[in-house]
Design a protein around this motif. Structure first.
Motif, PDB file in Angstrom:
ATOM      1  N   ASN A 201     -51.902  98.752  39.590  1.00  0.00           N
ATOM      2  CA  ASN A 201     -52.297  99.061  38.209  1.00  0.00           C
ATOM      3  C   ASN A 201     -53.436  98.166  37.716  1.00  0.00           C
ATOM      4  O   ASN A 201     -53.584  97.946  36.518  1.00  0.00           O
ATOM      5  N   HIS A 202     -54.223  97.687  38.636  1.00  0.00           N
ATOM      6  CA  HIS A 202     -55.364  96.838  38.287  1.00  0.00           C
ATOM      7  C   HIS A 202     -56.256  97.475  37.220  1.00  0.00           C
ATOM      8  O   HIS A 202     -56.747  96.808  36.318  1.00  0.00           O
ATOM      9  N   TYR A 203     -56.425  98.789  37.313  1.00  0.00           N
ATOM     10  CA  TYR A 203     -57.313  99.491  36.372  1.00  0.00           C
ATOM     11  C   TYR A 203     -56.825  99.390  34.926  1.00  0.00           C
ATOM     12  O   TYR A 203     -57.607  99.583  33.991  1.00  0.00           O
ATOM     13  N   GLN A 204     -55.547  99.086  34.727  1.00  0.00           N
ATOM     14  CA  GLN A 204     -55.001  98.987  33.377  1.00  0.00           C
ATOM     15  C   GLN A 204     -55.168  97.594  32.767  1.00  0.00           C
ATOM     16  O   GLN A 204     -54.914  97.412  31.588  1.00  0.00           O
ATOM     17  N   MET A 205     -55.617  96.651  33.556  1.00  0.00           N
ATOM     18  CA  MET A 205     -55.635  95.267  33.087  1.00  0.00           C
ATOM     19  C   MET A 205     -56.908  95.005  32.291  1.00  0.00           C
ATOM     20  O   MET A 205     -57.843  94.339  32.750  1.00  0.00           O
ATOM     21  N   ARG A 206     -56.926  95.523  31.091  1.00  0.00           N
ATOM     22  CA  ARG A 206     -58.059  95.339  30.189  1.00  0.00           C
ATOM     23  C   ARG A 206     -57.554  94.818  28.854  1.00  0.00           C
ATOM     24  O   ARG A 206     -56.425  95.090  28.441  1.00  0.00           O
ATOM     25  N   GLY A 207     -58.381  94.073  28.186  1.00  0.00           N
ATOM     26  CA  GLY A 207     -58.003  93.551  26.883  1.00  0.00           C
ATOM     27  C   GLY A 207     -59.203  93.522  25.963  1.00  0.00           C
ATOM     28  O   GLY A 207     -60.267  94.079  26.276  1.00  0.00           O
ATOM     29  N   GLN A 208     -59.032  92.858  24.830  1.00  0.00           N
ATOM     30  CA  GLN A 208     -60.108  92.767  23.846  1.00  0.00           C
ATOM     31  C   GLN A 208     -60.151  91.364  23.256  1.00  0.00           C
ATOM     32  O   GLN A 208     -59.115  90.735  23.033  1.00  0.00           O
ATOM     33  N   ILE A 209     -61.360  90.903  23.020  1.00  0.00           N
ATOM     34  CA  ILE A 209     -61.578  89.650  22.310  1.00  0.00           C
ATOM     35  C   ILE A 209     -62.373  89.976  21.050  1.00  0.00           C
ATOM     36  O   ILE A 209     -63.397  90.654  21.108  1.00  0.00           O
ATOM     37  N   THR A 210     -61.863  89.533  19.907  1.00  0.00           N
ATOM     38  CA  THR A 210     -62.514  89.789  18.623  1.00  0.00           C
ATOM     39  C   THR A 210     -63.040  88.476  18.056  1.00  0.00           C
ATOM     40  O   THR A 210     -62.302  87.483  17.989  1.00  0.00           O
ATOM     41  N   VAL A 211     -64.293  88.478  17.674  1.00  0.00           N
ATOM     42  CA  VAL A 211     -64.907  87.314  17.039  1.00  0.00           C
ATOM     43  C   VAL A 211     -64.875  87.525  15.533  1.00  0.00           C
ATOM     44  O   VAL A 211     -65.452  88.481  15.013  1.00  0.00           O
ATOM     45  N   ASP A 212     -64.162  86.654  14.828  1.00  0.00           N
ATOM     46  CA  ASP A 212     -63.993  86.739  13.378  1.00  0.00           C
ATOM     47  C   ASP A 212     -64.790  85.652  12.665  1.00  0.00           C
ATOM     48  O   ASP A 212     -65.161  84.638  13.268  1.00  0.00           O
ATOM     49  N   THR A 213     -64.980  85.842  11.383  1.00  0.00           N
ATOM     50  CA  THR A 213     -65.424  84.731  10.551  1.00  0.00           C
ATOM     51  C   THR A 213     -64.290  83.702  10.516  1.00  0.00           C
ATOM     52  O   THR A 213     -63.130  84.033  10.785  1.00  0.00           O
ATOM     53  N   PRO A 214     -64.568  82.442  10.225  1.00  0.00           N
ATOM     54  CA  PRO A 214     -63.498  81.436  10.196  1.00  0.00           C
ATOM     55  C   PRO A 214     -62.335  81.824   9.288  1.00  0.00           C
ATOM     56  O   PRO A 214     -61.162  81.622   9.645  1.00  0.00           O
ATOM     57  N   ASP A 215     -62.617  82.392   8.123  1.00  0.00           N
ATOM     58  CA  ASP A 215     -61.537  82.787   7.209  1.00  0.00           C
ATOM     59  C   ASP A 215     -60.724  83.943   7.783  1.00  0.00           C
ATOM     60  O   ASP A 215     -59.480  83.948   7.696  1.00  0.00           O
ATOM     61  N   ASP A 216     -61.401  84.931   8.353  1.00  0.00           N
ATOM     62  CA  ASP A 216     -60.687  86.061   8.951  1.00  0.00           C
ATOM     63  C   ASP A 216     -59.859  85.616  10.149  1.00  0.00           C
ATOM     64  O   ASP A 216     -58.764  86.128  10.388  1.00  0.00           O
ATOM     65  N   TYR A 217     -60.377  84.648  10.881  1.00  0.00           N
ATOM     66  CA  TYR A 217     -59.618  84.124  12.020  1.00  0.00           C
ATOM     67  C   TYR A 217     -58.336  83.447  11.550  1.00  0.00           C
ATOM     68  O   TYR A 217     -57.259  83.656  12.126  1.00  0.00           O
ATOM     69  N   LYS A 218     -58.422  82.638  10.500  1.00  0.00           N
ATOM     70  CA  LYS A 218     -57.222  81.978   9.985  1.00  0.00           C
ATOM     71  C   LYS A 218     -56.201  83.002   9.501  1.00  0.00           C
ATOM     72  O   LYS A 218     -54.991  82.841   9.725  1.00  0.00           O
ATOM     73  N   ALA A 219     -56.684  84.067   8.869  1.00  0.00           N
ATOM     74  CA  ALA A 219     -55.775  85.113   8.395  1.00  0.00           C
ATOM     75  C   ALA A 219     -55.116  85.820   9.571  1.00  0.00           C
ATOM     76  O   ALA A 219     -53.904  86.104   9.548  1.00  0.00           O
ATOM     77  N   TRP A 220     -55.890  86.133  10.617  1.00  0.00           N
ATOM     78  CA  TRP A 220     -55.314  86.787  11.800  1.00  0.00           C
ATOM     79  C   TRP A 220     -54.276  85.887  12.455  1.00  0.00           C
ATOM     80  O   TRP A 220     -53.193  86.361  12.850  1.00  0.00           O
ATOM     81  N   LEU A 221     -54.584  84.589  12.581  1.00  0.00           N
ATOM     82  CA  LEU A 221     -53.649  83.672  13.229  1.00  0.00           C
ATOM     83  C   LEU A 221     -52.354  83.568  12.432  1.00  0.00           C
ATOM     84  O   LEU A 221     -51.253  83.514  13.012  1.00  0.00           O
ATOM     85  N   ALA A 222     -52.451  83.577  11.096  1.00  0.00           N
ATOM     86  CA  ALA A 222     -51.248  83.525  10.265  1.00  0.00           C
ATOM     87  C   ALA A 222     -50.414  84.780  10.465  1.00  0.00           C
ATOM     88  O   ALA A 222     -49.175  84.715  10.552  1.00  0.00           O
ATOM     89  N   ASN A 223     -51.070  85.937  10.546  1.00  0.00           N
ATOM     90  CA  ASN A 223     -50.342  87.179  10.780  1.00  0.00           C
ATOM     91  C   ASN A 223     -49.696  87.201  12.154  1.00  0.00           C
ATOM     92  O   ASN A 223     -48.577  87.695  12.325  1.00  0.00           O
ATOM     93  N   ALA A 224     -50.416  86.681  13.172  1.00  0.00           N
ATOM     94  CA  ALA A 224     -49.863  86.643  14.513  1.00  0.00           C
ATOM     95  C   ALA A 224     -48.647  85.731  14.573  1.00  0.00           C
ATOM     96  O   ALA A 224     -47.651  86.023  15.252  1.00  0.00           O
ATOM     97  N   LYS A 225     -48.688  84.626  13.825  1.00  0.00           N
ATOM     98  CA  LYS A 225     -47.542  83.722  13.772  1.00  0.00           C
ATOM     99  C   LYS A 225     -46.357  84.402  13.098  1.00  0.00           C
ATOM    100  O   LYS A 225     -45.220  84.313  13.566  1.00  0.00           O
ATOM    101  N   ALA A 226     -46.616  85.103  12.000  1.00  0.00           N
ATOM    102  CA  ALA A 226     -45.534  85.794  11.291  1.00  0.00           C
ATOM    103  C   ALA A 226     -44.910  86.865  12.176  1.00  0.00           C
ATOM    104  O   ALA A 226     -43.687  87.053  12.171  1.00  0.00           O
ATOM    105  N   ALA A 227     -45.741  87.564  12.945  1.00  0.00           N
ATOM    106  CA  ALA A 227     -45.213  88.619  13.827  1.00  0.00           C
ATOM    107  C   ALA A 227     -44.386  88.026  14.960  1.00  0.00           C
ATOM    108  O   ALA A 227     -43.414  88.634  15.420  1.00  0.00           O
ATOM    109  N   ALA A 228     -44.765  86.826  15.410  1.00  0.00           N
ATOM    110  CA  ALA A 228     -44.044  86.200  16.520  1.00  0.00           C
ATOM    111  C   ALA A 228     -42.697  85.648  16.105  1.00  0.00           C
ATOM    112  O   ALA A 228     -41.782  85.539  16.911  1.00  0.00           O
ATOM    113  N   PHE A 229     -42.587  85.286  14.826  1.00  0.00           N
ATOM    114  CA  PHE A 229     -41.329  84.696  14.361  1.00  0.00           C
ATOM    115  C   PHE A 229     -40.646  85.617  13.373  1.00  0.00           C
ATOM    116  O   PHE A 229     -40.070  85.252  12.431  1.00  0.00           O
TER     117      PHE A 229
END
Length: 229
Positions: A201-229
């Protein structure tokens, strides 16, 4: 270094990292050198094939070569290779030698497995291996303009961590942690690819990297933390 418009369709897309233009410049220098040499050698091959083809009544004239020409076409490639070697080594060391990494880099641990990418961030305590670590799969974010250090390994087989738009490539090897860093220069979402054939399934091993503004990055990280816990 610019390239003709007719070549742009199959050449790399514009880079979005600080080191990208230097890597591209090295690529284009090699492309131009090899392209010119290819044209010259093939032209000479065609010319000599026609000029010295077998002809009735014409005897072959044996020759033992020309020492001056031999020295010239040995010295010039040697000098070119020395230049490319020193130039590429300097660039490689800036990207791969940990002592040359920016001290304020954001650290992201990358774990590859069949057939997923796992990206781990520290929580508020700033330390890996604690309960507040944040892990996301396949799609991850980084802030614009901040150096990012990747610590890359694999769980099972060899994978290839490749961010083509950032000109970053590093094999992920089980039992070995490899280091590389980048600094994004443009907002957007870009591909993450695996360059090693890592299984059915090598062909399925794809992902995405998103470059955010610093504020948007902090917001995404907070959401990712909330989703993880």
């Amino acid at each position: 270094m610019s390239v003709p418009a007719f070549l742009s369709g199959w050449l790399p897309s514009p880079s979005v990292s600080t080191f990208g233009p230097r890597i591209d410049q090295m690529y284009y220098i090699i492309l131009w050198i090899t392209g010119i040499i290819f044209v010259l050698t093939e032209s000479a091959l065609i010319y000599f094939s026609i000029r010295y083809r077998r002809q009735e009544g014409v005897k072959a004239h044996p020759t033992h070569g020309n020492n001056r020409i031999e020295i010239i076409w040995t010295t010039i490639p040697a000098l070119i290779l020395l230049y490319l070697g020193f130039a590429s080594q300097n660039l490689w060391s800036e990207l791969r030698q940990p002592e040359k990494f920016p001290k304020d880099a954001l650290v992201i641990k990358v774990l590859a497995e069949q057939w997923l990418w796992h990206f781990k961030y520290t929580g508020p305590d700033g330390v890996f291996g604690t309960a507040d670590d944040i892990t996301v799969d396949n799609a991850f974010h980084i802030p614009l303009g901040q150096p990012v250090r990747f610590e890359i390994t694999a769980q099972d087989v060899i994978h290839g961590f490749y961010l083509p738009d950032f000109r970053v490539h590093q094999d992920a090897v089980p039992g070995l942690t490899s280091l590389v860093w980048l600094q994004a220069t443009q907002l957007g979402t870009y591909d993450v690819r695996c360059t090693q054939f890592c299984g059915t399934n090598h062909y399925q091993m794809r992902g995405q990297i998103t470059v955010d503004t610093p504020d948007d990055y902090k917001a995404w990280l907070a959401n990712a933390k909330a989703a993880a816990f």
